[in-house]
Design a protein around this motif. Structure first.
Motif, PDB file in Angstrom:
ATOM      1  N   GLY A 110       0.810  -1.203   0.000  1.00 42.37           N
ATOM      2  CA  GLY A 110       0.000   0.000   0.000  1.00 42.37           C
ATOM      3  C   GLY A 110       0.844   1.254   0.000  1.00 42.37           C
ATOM      4  O   GLY A 110       2.077   1.200   0.008  1.00 42.37           O
ATOM      5  N   ARG A 111       0.169   2.399  -0.006  1.00 45.74           N
ATOM      6  CA  ARG A 111       0.900   3.669  -0.013  1.00 45.74           C
ATOM      7  C   ARG A 111       1.495   4.012   1.345  1.00 45.74           C
ATOM      8  O   ARG A 111       2.438   4.784   1.430  1.00 45.74           O
ATOM      9  N   ARG A 112       0.940   3.442   2.429  1.00 47.56           N
ATOM     10  CA  ARG A 112       1.442   3.735   3.760  1.00 47.56           C
ATOM     11  C   ARG A 112       1.940   2.493   4.506  1.00 47.56           C
ATOM     12  O   ARG A 112       2.545   2.621   5.554  1.00 47.56           O
ATOM     13  N   SER A 113       1.687   1.309   3.980  1.00 47.04           N
ATOM     14  CA  SER A 113       2.134   0.104   4.674  1.00 47.04           C
ATOM     15  C   SER A 113       2.197  -1.086   3.721  1.00 47.04           C
ATOM     16  O   SER A 113       1.559  -1.096   2.670  1.00 47.04           O
ATOM     17  N   ALA A 114       2.986  -2.067   4.135  1.00 47.62           N
ATOM     18  CA  ALA A 114       3.027  -3.357   3.443  1.00 47.62           C
ATOM     19  C   ALA A 114       2.696  -4.425   4.477  1.00 47.62           C
ATOM     20  O   ALA A 114       3.077  -4.313   5.645  1.00 47.62           O
ATOM     21  N   GLU A 115       1.996  -5.454   4.040  1.00 50.15           N
ATOM     22  CA  GLU A 115       1.617  -6.528   4.946  1.00 50.15           C
ATOM     23  C   GLU A 115       1.635  -7.846   4.203  1.00 50.15           C
ATOM     24  O   GLU A 115       1.243  -7.915   3.038  1.00 50.15           O
ATOM     25  N   MET A 116       2.110  -8.887   4.882  1.00 52.64           N
ATOM     26  CA  MET A 116       2.053 -10.225   4.315  1.00 52.64           C
ATOM     27  C   MET A 116       1.352 -11.138   5.308  1.00 52.64           C
ATOM     28  O   MET A 116       1.629 -11.098   6.504  1.00 52.64           O
ATOM     29  N   GLN A 156       1.071   0.989 -11.577  1.00 54.64           N
ATOM     30  CA  GLN A 156       1.794   2.226 -11.876  1.00 54.64           C
ATOM     31  C   GLN A 156       2.016   3.047 -10.599  1.00 54.64           C
ATOM     32  O   GLN A 156       1.735   4.236 -10.526  1.00 54.64           O
ATOM     33  N   LEU A 157       2.578   2.375  -9.607  1.00 54.92           N
ATOM     34  CA  LEU A 157       2.751   2.981  -8.290  1.00 54.92           C
ATOM     35  C   LEU A 157       3.581   4.255  -8.351  1.00 54.92           C
ATOM     36  O   LEU A 157       3.389   5.178  -7.549  1.00 54.92           O
ATOM     37  N   TRP A 158       4.515   4.318  -9.303  1.00 53.39           N
ATOM     38  CA  TRP A 158       5.376   5.503  -9.416  1.00 53.39           C
ATOM     39  C   TRP A 158       4.592   6.775  -9.741  1.00 53.39           C
ATOM     40  O   TRP A 158       5.035   7.879  -9.435  1.00 53.39           O
ATOM     41  N   ASP A 159       3.426   6.646 -10.340  1.00 50.83           N
ATOM     42  CA  ASP A 159       2.625   7.822 -10.706  1.00 50.83           C
ATOM     43  C   ASP A 159       1.951   8.478  -9.508  1.00 50.83           C
ATOM     44  O   ASP A 159       1.412   9.580  -9.628  1.00 50.83           O
ATOM     45  N   TRP A 160       1.955   7.799  -8.345  1.00 51.00           N
ATOM     46  CA  TRP A 160       1.218   8.292  -7.193  1.00 51.00           C
ATOM     47  C   TRP A 160       2.095   9.071  -6.206  1.00 51.00           C
ATOM     48  O   TRP A 160       1.631   9.468  -5.148  1.00 51.00           O
ATOM     49  N   ALA A 161       3.363   9.299  -6.558  1.00 52.43           N
ATOM     50  CA  ALA A 161       4.304   9.896  -5.614  1.00 52.43           C
ATOM     51  C   ALA A 161       3.819  11.222  -5.042  1.00 52.43           C
ATOM     52  O   ALA A 161       3.796  11.426  -3.826  1.00 52.43           O
ATOM     53  N   ARG A 162       3.436  12.155  -5.896  1.00 57.48           N
ATOM     54  CA  ARG A 162       3.045  13.483  -5.409  1.00 57.48           C
ATOM     55  C   ARG A 162       1.783  13.415  -4.549  1.00 57.48           C
ATOM     56  O   ARG A 162       1.657  14.149  -3.565  1.00 57.48           O
ATOM     57  N   MET A 163       0.859  12.520  -4.904  1.00 54.84           N
ATOM     58  CA  MET A 163      -0.354  12.408  -4.117  1.00 54.84           C
ATOM     59  C   MET A 163      -0.075  11.767  -2.756  1.00 54.84           C
ATOM     60  O   MET A 163      -0.789  12.005  -1.783  1.00 54.84           O
ATOM     61  N   ILE A 164       0.989  10.955  -2.701  1.00 53.76           N
ATOM     62  CA  ILE A 164       1.386  10.381  -1.424  1.00 53.76           C
ATOM     63  C   ILE A 164       2.117  11.407  -0.580  1.00 53.76           C
ATOM     64  O   ILE A 164       2.130  11.340   0.643  1.00 53.76           O
ATOM     65  N   GLY A 165       2.730  12.392  -1.262  1.00 52.36           N
ATOM     66  CA  GLY A 165       3.436  13.454  -0.545  1.00 52.36           C
ATOM     67  C   GLY A 165       4.939  13.310  -0.562  1.00 52.36           C
ATOM     68  O   GLY A 165       5.619  13.796   0.347  1.00 52.36           O
ATOM     69  N   VAL A 166       5.493  12.640  -1.604  1.00 55.99           N
ATOM     70  CA  VAL A 166       6.945  12.490  -1.715  1.00 55.99           C
ATOM     71  C   VAL A 166       7.398  12.912  -3.106  1.00 55.99           C
ATOM     72  O   VAL A 166       6.597  12.981  -4.049  1.00 55.99           O
TER      73      VAL A 166
END
Length: 401
Positions: A104-110, A168-178
Motif C-alpha cells: 500500500g501507499r502507507r504500509s506493506a503486509e504479508m 503504476q505505483l510511481w505515478d502516485w508519488a506526489r499524491m502520497i506526498g513524496v
C-alpha cells in the motif's frame, strides 16, 4: 415515477462447470471437485457426481486421490434408509497454505492463510512511502518468518505467493506526498520478477482493488449477487467488477478502477472520486488540524478521530460513491454495490447507510437501482485477495476471466 425501492440482490445461479470422463482431464476435474466443495461445503460422492455429470467411478478415483494428497478429509457417515451410508468430504485446512502480500501507499503486509482462507500469521511494515528496495527486503524477510511459523512438515504445503499492489505505483508519488524520484524504482524494477527469482514458489500479481474484490468473491460470506460492483476504500478508493459470478479484470487487469471517475461533490463542483472518498483525504484533514494521522494505518479499529471531521468525510465520501455507482449503472446493470475498506466496522456501516440515502436523491429513470451492501471480508480484503491468487491459480476454477 422512479421506483426507488431497493430490490434484493439475486444469488448466483447454480451453473457448475461440467466435468469430463475423458483420459487426461483429471487435473481439471480435481479443480472442479475442490471448487464445488469450497462453494457448497462438505459433499458426498453421489452429490458431486450429480452436479458435475461425472461417473460415480470417476468421482471415486478423484476423491481418493485428493484425500491421499491431504486436500480432503472425510466427515461423519450420513445414514439413509437404503444402501450404504454416504460420507461427505470437506476441505482439509492443512491441505495447502498461501501467502498474500499487500503493498500500500502507507504500509506493506504479508499474511499466511490455510486452505480455508483463515489467517494464521502476519507481518506488517508501516512507512511514509513505499520504497522498492525496502518493500522487497520486507517481503523476503516476511516469507522466511511466516514459513517458520508452520510446523516443519507443513512448510512444503505453501502453494504460492500472491501480490496485491496499486498499478503504476510511481505515478502516485506526489499524491502520497513524496518527490517522484523516490519512487522511480517502481517504474524500472518489477516486484513480481524479483520475488519470483528469489523464492522457490510461484508468484502472482494483481491490482490491489481487484484483489479486494477477489477476496469478497472467494472468501465472502452469505449469498453473492451474480453481478456486483465492489468498492474498497484504502489510502485511495478503488473498485472491482464481478459479472455472472466471475471476477472480471479486463485486458489490462484494471477493470473497475473507479478512482479517477468524475463526480459532483457536495458543493456542486466536478472532481475525481478518489479526491473525495479516499482515506488520504481524512489523513490530510487530521494533519491540517495538528492531529496524529498515523493511527489510521496502525489498525482499522480504534480510531481517535474528532466526530466533526469524521462526519464531514463520511458525508462527502457517501455522496461521491453514490454518484459514481449511479454512473456505473449506465454501463453495467449491477445488482449490488458492495462497500468495504480499511476502517472501523461502525464507520463502514455508516458509510453504507449514507450511500443508500444519497441514492434517494438520484434519478434512476431507465436504470435498475442496485442494492447497497456492506462487504463481508473487511479490512483484510486486499491481503486475502492476494492470498486467493495462488489458491485460484492452482486449485479452483470458475472465479476469474
Amino acid at each position: 415515477m422512479t421506483d426507488t425501492t431497493e430490490k434484493p440482490a439475486q444469488a448466483v445461479a447454480t451453473k457448475e462447470t461440467r466435468g469430463t470422463n475423458q483420459t487426461g482431464m483429471r487435473a481439471q476435474n480435481e479443480r472442479l471437485v475442490l471448487t464445488l466443495i469450497r462453494r457448497h461445503g462438505a459433499l458426498a460422492k453421489a452429490e458431486i457426481a450429480r452436479l458435475t455429470g461425472l461417473s460415480a467411478q470417476t468421482v471415486s478415483v478423484i476423491m481418493r486421490s485428493l484425500e491421499d494428497e491431504g486436500l480432503l478429509l472425510k466427515g461423519e457417515p450420513m445414514r439413509g434408509k437404503v444402501g450404504q451410508p454416504s460420507v461427505p468430504m470437506r476441505l482439509n485446512p492443512e491441505g495447502a497454505y498461501f501467502l498474500g502480500l499487500k503493498v500500500g501507499r502507507r504500509s506493506a503486509e504479508m499474511i499466511l492463510t490455510d486452505f480455508l482462507g483463515q489467517i494464521i500469521a502476519r507481518r506488517k511494515q508501516i512507512y511514509a512511502y513505499p520504497d522498492f528496495s525496502d518493500v522487497l527486503a520486507f517481503s523476503l524477510d516476511a516469507v522466511d518468518k511466516l514459513r517458520l511459523s508452520l510446523p516443519a512438515d507443513q512448510r512444503p504445503r505453501i502453494a504460492g505467493l500472491g501480490i496485491a499492489i496499486p498499478f503504476q505505483l510511481w505515478d502516485w508519488a506526489r499524491m502520497i506526498g513524496v518527490e517522484p524520484g523516490k519512487m522511480a524504482a517502481w517504474q524500472s524494477r518489477d516486484l513480481l520478477v524479483e520475488l519470483s527469482g528469489a523464492l522457490d514458489m510461484q508468484v502472482y500479481l494483481q491490482n490491489d482493488a481487484t484483489s479486494a474484490c477477489s477476496a469478497e468473491l472467494v472468501f465472502g460470506t452469505g449469498e453473492q449477487p451474480a453481478n456486483f460492483l465492489h468498492v474498497f476504500i484504502g489510502f485511495f478508493i478503488g473498485g472491482g467488477v464481478v459479472l455472472n459470478g466471475t471476477l472480471f479484470t479486463g485486458p489490462t487487469g484494471n477493470a473497475g478502477a473507479i478512482g479517477p471517475m468524475p463526480v459532483v461533490d457536495l458543493g456542486g463542483k466536478t472532481r475525481q472520486l478518489m479526491d473525495l472518498a479516499s482515506l488520504v483525504v481524512l489523513e490530510r484533514r487530521l494533519t491540517e488540524a495538528g492531529l496524529d494521522s498515523g493511527m489510521l494505518w496502525d489498525s482499522p479499529e480504534g480510531w481517535d478521530v474528532p466526530e466533526t471531521l469524521l462526519n464531514e468525510w463520511t458525508a462527502e465520501a457517501a455522496n461521491a460513491i453514490a454518484r459514481a455507482a449511479h454512473s456505473a449503472m449506465s454501463v453495467i446493470d449491477f445488482e449490488a454495490v458492495k462497500i468495504d475498506g480499511w476502517m472501523p466496522e461502525n464507520l463502514r456501516n455508516a458509510l453504507v447507510r449514507d450511500v443508500r440515502a444519497r441514492f434517494d436523491g438520484l434519478d434512476f429513470t431507465g436504470l435498475e437501482r442496485p442494492v447497497v451492501e456492506t462487504g463481508t471480508v473487511g479490512a483484510d480484503a486486499r491481503s486475502l485477495g492476494a492470498a486467493s491468487q495462488p489458491l485460484l491459480g492452482r486449485f479452483l476454477i470458475g472465479y476469474t476471466i
